[in-house]
Design a protein around this motif. Sequence first.
Motif, PDB file in Angstrom:
ATOM      1  N   VAL A   1       0.926  -1.417  -0.268  1.00  0.00           N
ATOM      2  CA  VAL A   1      -0.073  -0.213  -0.206  1.00  0.00           C
ATOM      3  C   VAL A   1       0.908   1.156   0.045  1.00  0.00           C
ATOM      4  CG1 VAL A   1      -1.791  -1.199   1.129  1.00  0.00           C
ATOM      5  CG2 VAL A   1       0.032   0.391   2.301  1.00  0.00           C
ATOM      6  N   LYS A   2       0.098   2.407  -0.603  1.00  0.00           N
ATOM      7  CA  LYS A   2       1.198   3.492  -0.553  1.00  0.00           C
ATOM      8  C   LYS A   2       0.881   4.643   0.759  1.00  0.00           C
ATOM      9  CE  LYS A   2       1.747   4.472  -5.574  1.00  0.00           C
ATOM     10  NZ  LYS A   2       1.772   4.982  -7.210  1.00  0.00           N
ATOM     11  N   SER A   3       2.032   4.980   0.750  1.00  0.00           N
ATOM     12  CA  SER A   3       1.693   5.836   2.107  1.00  0.00           C
ATOM     13  C   SER A   3       2.657   7.087   1.925  1.00  0.00           C
ATOM     14  CB  SER A   3       2.040   5.155   3.490  1.00  0.00           C
ATOM     15  OG  SER A   3       1.833   6.228   4.730  1.00  0.00           O
ATOM     16  N   GLU A   4       2.006   8.538   2.009  1.00  0.00           N
ATOM     17  CA  GLU A   4       2.920   9.638   1.813  1.00  0.00           C
ATOM     18  C   GLU A   4       4.429   9.669   3.485  1.00  0.00           C
ATOM     19  OE1 GLU A   4       0.749  13.228   1.772  1.00  0.00           O
ATOM     20  OE2 GLU A   4      -0.401  12.275   0.096  1.00  0.00           O
ATOM     21  N   ASN A   5       3.371   8.832   4.492  1.00  0.00           N
ATOM     22  CA  ASN A   5       4.584   9.320   5.666  1.00  0.00           C
ATOM     23  C   ASN A   5       4.968   7.348   5.758  1.00  0.00           C
ATOM     24  OD1 ASN A   5       4.689  12.099   6.007  1.00  0.00           O
ATOM     25  ND2 ASN A   5       2.812  12.119   5.601  1.00  0.00           N
ATOM     26  N   ALA A   6       5.600   6.811   5.245  1.00  0.00           N
ATOM     27  CA  ALA A   6       5.393   5.638   5.534  1.00  0.00           C
ATOM     28  C   ALA A   6       6.234   5.269   6.715  1.00  0.00           C
ATOM     29  CB  ALA A   6       6.028   4.623   4.174  1.00  0.00           C
ATOM     30  N   ASN A   7       7.476   6.694   6.918  1.00  0.00           N
ATOM     31  CA  ASN A   7       8.704   5.791   8.235  1.00  0.00           C
ATOM     32  C   ASN A   7       8.256   6.584   9.813  1.00  0.00           C
ATOM     33  OD1 ASN A   7      10.619   5.408   6.010  1.00  0.00           O
ATOM     34  ND2 ASN A   7      11.028   7.459   5.267  1.00  0.00           N
ATOM     35  N   LEU A   8       6.633   7.315   9.109  1.00  0.00           N
ATOM     36  CA  LEU A   8       6.182   7.463  10.733  1.00  0.00           C
ATOM     37  C   LEU A   8       5.418   5.944  11.340  1.00  0.00           C
ATOM     38  CD1 LEU A   8       4.771  10.320   9.913  1.00  0.00           C
ATOM     39  CD2 LEU A   8       6.989   9.909  10.954  1.00  0.00           C
ATOM     40  N   HIS A   9       4.809   5.017  10.327  1.00  0.00           N
ATOM     41  CA  HIS A   9       4.401   3.463  11.180  1.00  0.00           C
ATOM     42  C   HIS A   9       5.913   3.015  11.173  1.00  0.00           C
ATOM     43  CE1 HIS A   9       1.084   4.321   9.650  1.00  0.00           C
ATOM     44  NE2 HIS A   9       0.750   4.651   8.323  1.00  0.00           N
ATOM     45  N   ARG A  10       5.472   1.665  11.968  1.00  0.00           N
ATOM     46  CA  ARG A  10       6.257   0.862  12.482  1.00  0.00           C
ATOM     47  C   ARG A  10       6.231  -0.255  12.375  1.00  0.00           C
ATOM     48  NH1 ARG A  10       8.224   2.715  18.764  1.00  0.00           N
ATOM     49  NH2 ARG A  10       9.679   4.585  18.005  1.00  0.00           N
ATOM     50  N   ALA A  11       6.481  -1.762  12.321  1.00  0.00           N
ATOM     51  CA  ALA A  11       5.953  -2.543  11.954  1.00  0.00           C
ATOM     52  C   ALA A  11       4.948  -3.231  13.404  1.00  0.00           C
ATOM     53  CB  ALA A  11       7.852  -3.572  11.563  1.00  0.00           C
ATOM     54  N   GLY A  12       4.277  -4.031  12.454  1.00  0.00           N
ATOM     55  CA  GLY A  12       3.205  -4.264  14.042  1.00  0.00           C
ATOM     56  C   GLY A  12       2.348  -3.338  14.038  1.00  0.00           C
ATOM     57  N   ASP A  13       2.225  -2.209  13.733  1.00  0.00           N
ATOM     58  CA  ASP A  13       1.299  -1.697  13.699  1.00  0.00           C
ATOM     59  C   ASP A  13      -0.441  -1.808  13.388  1.00  0.00           C
ATOM     60  OD1 ASP A  13       3.194   0.396  14.976  1.00  0.00           O
ATOM     61  OD2 ASP A  13       2.246   1.998  13.563  1.00  0.00           O
ATOM     62  N   THR A  14      -1.052  -1.335  14.342  1.00  0.00           N
ATOM     63  CA  THR A  14      -2.435  -2.036  13.356  1.00  0.00           C
ATOM     64  C   THR A  14      -3.322  -0.861  12.785  1.00  0.00           C
ATOM     65  OG1 THR A  14      -3.104  -4.057  14.821  1.00  0.00           O
ATOM     66  CG2 THR A  14      -4.400  -2.716  13.220  1.00  0.00           C
ATOM     67  N   VAL A  15      -2.948  -0.993  11.048  1.00  0.00           N
ATOM     68  CA  VAL A  15      -3.715   0.142  10.020  1.00  0.00           C
ATOM     69  C   VAL A  15      -4.976  -0.003   9.571  1.00  0.00           C
ATOM     70  CG1 VAL A  15      -1.756   1.783  10.261  1.00  0.00           C
ATOM     71  CG2 VAL A  15      -2.275   0.196   8.259  1.00  0.00           C
ATOM     72  N   ARG A  16      -5.761   0.585   9.297  1.00  0.00           N
ATOM     73  CA  ARG A  16      -6.990   0.511   7.888  1.00  0.00           C
ATOM     74  C   ARG A  16      -7.027   0.506   6.783  1.00  0.00           C
ATOM     75  NH1 ARG A  16     -12.237   2.772  10.328  1.00  0.00           N
ATOM     76  NH2 ARG A  16     -10.484   4.555  10.066  1.00  0.00           N
ATOM     77  N   ILE A  17      -7.048  -0.491   5.817  1.00  0.00           N
ATOM     78  CA  ILE A  17      -6.937  -0.113   4.264  1.00  0.00           C
ATOM     79  C   ILE A  17      -8.108  -0.892   3.862  1.00  0.00           C
ATOM     80  CG2 ILE A  17      -4.337  -1.280   4.441  1.00  0.00           C
ATOM     81  CD1 ILE A  17      -5.397  -3.707   3.632  1.00  0.00           C
TER      82      ILE A  17
END
Length: 499
Positions: free
Chosen positions: A174-190
């Motif tokens: 998935v694309k994200s303008e601020n991917a580096n602000l996420h962390r592995a293991g985070d739960t997000v919605r798509i």
Amino acid sequence: MAIPSIPLDNLINKVLKILSGESSPLILAGLKNQLQPGKILQGEVVKILPKGKATISIEGQKIIAELPDVNPKSQGNPGTHAPEYPLKSGQKIYVQVEKVYPEPVLKLVSGPQQKFQEQGYTTNLSRNIKPEIIKFENFSQLKLPPDKIVPVTVHQIKNENGLSVKFEGQEFLVKSENANLHRAGDTVRIQFQKVENGFKPVLIDPPDKAGKIDLELIKPYLPSRTPLGKLVAELTRDVLSSPALKELNVKPELVERLKETLQALTPKPGALPDELEIKGQVDKSGIRYESKVKQLLTQPANPKIKTELAKDLKGQLLNLIQATDRSVKNLSGQNQSRQISEFQQRIKFAVDSIELNQLSSRVSTQENQPLVLQIPNPLSGNDKTIQLFIREDPGDGKKEGKGEKGFYNLAFFLDLSSLGNIKINAKAGPENLSVRMDVEEEEVANYIRENAGDFEKRMKTKDLNTTVECCVAEKVNPVKDNLIELLVSRNTSILSVKT
């Protein structure tokens, strides 16, 4: 340097030993503060160095690490067979914290709940990442709700504009303008959105920037930092006794409520508070003011919440600021004396000090530091404060549910003048309590040892199996508040209060 083609499976469970920071022999506090036994972190190999070492970036911090040798022949016969280090620059890795002391040790693992795959390496457990567009014929295999919005786990930060996420055992880009602000293991919605030739997974949750506090925003509060006991004494002297109260026509009921709160926060000579009184002092200190306001908004008819809010020190000071601001507007410029200006600044300074304590509590969790509760010292007749350091101990077992009690390490320090300094470390769990006391006087130690049995029996009535240990030291130093030092220098170690 040639990288041998070797299965990634050979790396799993290999130890990665941190040697130093990238440009310093010290391991950076910014990284060390992220370390907790069992925690999984994402990293990237920045550069391969000679003699089996590499520069690795973990959680944005660069360190020098010793790489694991996966050549079984060289491990038992150094010098006869060349070691093999199957990592390369740019490769993403996951590590699990094995231990923090005396030096951090990390273990290479697969990504959270998934074996991962890097270019040039394969494992028999890895899966191919799905393309960005899922064709119509493959889409029907997914079990989706009508709105096609599903929670997914961030598996890997691919680059600054892309994430790989996992859903139903499959991985999607998935694309994200601020991917580096996420962390592995985070739960997000798509959301799987229909496009011309299929369905495209689209990230609908922005990264959680609001939950993280920038330490630079806290530093301006530091000059106002005042221990709770001293703050209460100063407010009693400089606010309750100020002639400005009468000059500004502040309502007597507001002043009376503030007086009652300050009296509750002032130690009573010769009287030790019980657990309910100490809990009440912490509750009145302002540390939970905003949560009380939120509760009142959701339960406006609840009389208990209204009462608690009316007794909150921060709320009372904010009301006093509003009241004085209204009164000052009605005064002519000539009558706005220096005394009134100083009175208002004193109140605002006190609010800043309380807000620093509130922010510190949030940063403590963010920076892996102990939570610090301030309690007016009941053993001192002046304005002393006891700082109680509390850290949850994740190493003794997982809590079964939200209401389950966990294990905690606690520490505090007492300066008892003629009796010398005393430091207490305690480890508390649902059924056990272990206490270690460090003292400077042998007579004090003997007294504690003689009476430890009575204390253990009293704790037994509370269903706690208790042990008490007392040691004599030439000098007992206070428990160090690493969080404040971290705010100033970012160069501290993690406080350990384990016994």
